[in-house]
Write a protein that holds these residues in place. Structure first.
Motif, short mmCIF file in Angstrom:
data_model
loop_
_atom_site.label_atom_id
_atom_site.label_comp_id
_atom_site.label_asym_id
_atom_site.label_seq_id
_atom_site.Cartn_x
_atom_site.Cartn_y
_atom_site.Cartn_z
N GLU A 336 0.83 -1.20 0.00
CA GLU A 336 0.00 0.00 0.00
C GLU A 336 0.86 1.26 0.00
N ASP A 337 2.08 1.14 0.60
CA ASP A 337 2.97 2.30 0.65
C ASP A 337 3.39 2.78 -0.74
N ALA A 338 3.22 1.91 -1.73
CA ALA A 338 3.61 2.28 -3.09
C ALA A 338 2.54 3.14 -3.76
N SER A 339 1.40 3.30 -3.12
CA SER A 339 0.28 3.98 -3.78
C SER A 339 0.37 5.50 -3.68
N ILE A 340 -0.21 6.10 -4.69
CA ILE A 340 -0.33 7.57 -4.72
C ILE A 340 -1.77 7.93 -4.39
N ASN A 341 -1.94 8.89 -3.51
CA ASN A 341 -3.28 9.36 -3.14
C ASN A 341 -3.65 10.60 -3.92
N SER A 342 -4.91 10.91 -3.94
CA SER A 342 -5.46 12.12 -4.54
C SER A 342 -4.73 12.50 -5.83
N MET A 343 -4.75 11.54 -6.77
CA MET A 343 -4.00 11.74 -8.01
C MET A 343 -4.67 12.78 -8.91
N LEU A 344 -3.82 13.61 -9.51
CA LEU A 344 -4.30 14.63 -10.43
C LEU A 344 -3.57 14.43 -11.76
N VAL A 345 -4.32 14.39 -12.86
CA VAL A 345 -3.69 14.21 -14.17
C VAL A 345 -4.00 15.43 -15.04
N GLN A 346 -2.94 16.00 -15.59
CA GLN A 346 -3.12 17.15 -16.50
C GLN A 346 -2.36 16.86 -17.79
N GLN A 347 -2.74 17.55 -18.85
CA GLN A 347 -2.04 17.36 -20.11
C GLN A 347 -1.32 18.64 -20.51
N PHE A 348 -0.07 18.50 -20.89
CA PHE A 348 0.72 19.63 -21.40
C PHE A 348 1.13 19.24 -22.82
N GLY A 349 0.47 19.79 -23.82
CA GLY A 349 0.71 19.33 -25.18
C GLY A 349 0.40 17.83 -25.22
N ASN A 350 1.37 17.03 -25.71
CA ASN A 350 1.14 15.58 -25.73
C ASN A 350 1.67 14.87 -24.49
N ASP A 351 2.27 15.62 -23.56
CA ASP A 351 2.76 15.00 -22.31
C ASP A 351 1.64 14.94 -21.28
N LEU A 352 1.73 13.95 -20.41
CA LEU A 352 0.84 13.90 -19.26
C LEU A 352 1.63 14.27 -18.02
N LEU A 353 1.00 14.99 -17.11
CA LEU A 353 1.61 15.25 -15.80
C LEU A 353 0.74 14.55 -14.77
N GLU A 355 0.30 13.86 -10.82
CA GLU A 355 0.75 14.35 -9.52
C GLU A 355 -0.05 13.66 -8.42
N GLY A 356 0.55 13.53 -7.27
CA GLY A 356 -0.17 12.96 -6.13
C GLY A 356 0.74 12.87 -4.93
N ARG A 357 0.12 12.53 -3.80
CA ARG A 357 0.89 12.40 -2.57
C ARG A 357 1.04 10.93 -2.22
N LEU A 358 2.18 10.58 -1.67
CA LEU A 358 2.40 9.20 -1.30
C LEU A 358 1.55 8.83 -0.10
N ARG A 359 0.97 7.67 -0.16
CA ARG A 359 0.10 7.23 0.93
C ARG A 359 0.88 7.21 2.25
N SER A 360 2.20 6.92 2.13
CA SER A 360 3.02 6.81 3.33
C SER A 360 3.50 8.18 3.83
N SER A 361 3.10 9.27 3.12
CA SER A 361 3.66 10.58 3.48
C SER A 361 3.09 11.09 4.80
N ALA A 362 3.70 12.17 5.26
CA ALA A 362 3.45 12.63 6.63
C ALA A 362 2.09 13.28 6.87
N SER A 363 1.37 13.68 5.80
CA SER A 363 0.21 14.57 6.02
C SER A 363 -0.93 13.92 6.78
#
Ligand SMILES: NC(=O)c1ccc[n+]([C@@H]2O[C@H](COP(=O)([O-])OP(=O)(O)OC[C@H]3O[C@@H](n4cnc5c(N)ncnc54)[C@H](OP(=O)(O)O)[C@@H]3O)[C@@H](O)[C@H]2O)c1
Length: 363
Positions: A336-353, A355-363
């Protein structure tokens, strides 16, 4: 509270090491009267900004504020006192302030004045908004963002180490925007040797980041390299092994204005923990790791990463020896520590960005 959270975000990058905070004042029928946010470090807090905008209309009104009003004299007087003096009927708070010198004292002060207080409205979002501040307060370490650009087949460079450019121009502009919101940008010896980076934000953002190079003996920083050429544009810190501190090269770098921080740990992840503790001592709130496989691997092995920003370009380069983003030891099992939470996907031209926070992170 959603509106207060939205207003608060305008302060990100301008207020650190303080948290971004937003406030909205409404009448008894929830009609909007005024809002405000913490706009810059040392400036009025969100509640004060909103109270000033509302004037006399605070009497009998309700205040929505994303973070508990402060109860201490810092750069400004206690907001809890100003909230009481404004004559609010009710105060609604997103989350408690994690700072040990506040931690519930502001809430208690307002309640003791006989004002109705509700705490924990949109609490998860309110906590998410101040996650870097929270980590700095509770763990005395900065929030660690890791960024990389990779091909569709998961490579950050070709088999020869060539990586310019994997991502497109729009993606690279987004990286510069991100840099402009950071207090430090950390890279490794391998990236400095391969890419000769400058690591400045172009154009400049609201913050100017210190550049940090993690390099056992400082050998990657050379006099005709871009980091030294731009030494007057942004500070440069070398994080080296203790044994290198007295070498001629490191002394030469110090003479040229490079600050030298040495780590006593031989374990690579533990050495990074020492570096992060030092950055935390300096109230550095957000750091961006823009490195290759080796340094990112140590950051992930040490579970130091809180948030990722991954650009995926529609290119395929192949090669067994071509680097993947995260080296190091890695995980033995997919957990589970490998998972990303609250993932956000955006497109910049043909690239994808992605983003997200690691489930194991401090927040
Ligand atoms: N596509 C992208 O987003 C991207 C971004 C950055 C880099 N790159 C590419 O990545 C490649 C470089 O990757 P890399 O893995 O060689 O370089 P790196 O991760 O930038 O640096 C790794 C080096 O840092 C030094 N180091 C010192 N302390 C360390 C610690 N605690 N943990 C880990 N490393 C430590 C080590 O060298 P010493 O033992 O000599 O100190 C190590 O070999 C280049 O081809 C570059 O173009 C791609």
């Amino acid at each position: 509270m959603q509106h207060a959270l939205q207003v608060a975000r305008q302060g990100l990058g301008h207020v650190e090491p303080n948290p971004a905070v937003g406030a909205v004042i409404v009448d008894e029928n929830l009609n909007w009267i005024a809002d405000g946010f913490h706009q810059k470090f040392g400036g009025p807090h969100a509640e004060i900004d909103a109270i000033a905008a509302a004037g006399e209309r605070t009497r009998g009104a309700e205040l929505f504020v994303t973070l508990e009003p402060c109860s201490h004299h810092g750069k400004t007087p206690p907001c809890a006192d100003a909230v009481i003096a404004a004559g609010f009927r009710r105060v609604v708070i997103g989350c408690q302030d994690p700072a040990p010198h506040v931690a519930g004292n502001g809430i208690a002060r307002i309640q003791e004045a006989g004002i109705d207080v509700a705490v924990g409205v949109c609490e998860d979002e309110a906590i998410d908004l101040i996650a870097p501040f929270r980590k700095l307060m509770l763990q005395k370490q900065p929030w660690v963002h890791a960024k990389w650009a990779m091909t569709l087949d998961g490579r950050i460079a070709t088999r020869t180490g060539h990586s310019k450019w994997i991502s497109n121009e729009q993606s690279r502009a987004e990286v510069h925007r991100l840099r402009g919101h950071m207090d430090a940008i950390i890279t490794g010896a391998g990236t400095v040797r391969a890419d000769n980076p400058t690591l400045t934000a172009r154009p400049a953002g609201p913050r100017k980041a210190m550049r940090v190079v993690v390099d056992t003996d400082g050998g990657s920083i050379v006099s005709d390299g871009n980091l030294l050429k731009t030494i007057n544009e942004a500070p440069l810190l070398l994080c080296a092994a203790e044994a290198s501190a007295t070498s001629d090269h490191v002394k030469m770098l110090a003479g040229l204005g490079v600050e030298v921080f040495t780590t006593s740990k031989t374990d690579r992840s533990a050495a990074l923990a020492q570096l992060l503790a030092e950055l935390g001592r300096r109230n550095i709130t957000n750091v961006l790791v823009e490195a290759g496989s080796g340094l990112l691997g140590s950051f992930f092995d040490g579970r130091h990463v809180d948030e990722v920003h991954v650009f995926v370009a529609p290119k395929i380069v192949g090669g067994t020896g071509a680097l993947s983003p995260i080296g190091g030891q890695g995980m033995a099992q997919v957990s589970e520590d490998a998972s990303i939470n609250s993932m956000l996907v955006q497109q910049f031209g043909n690239d994808l960005l992605i983003e997200g926070r690691l489930r194991s992170s401090a927040s």
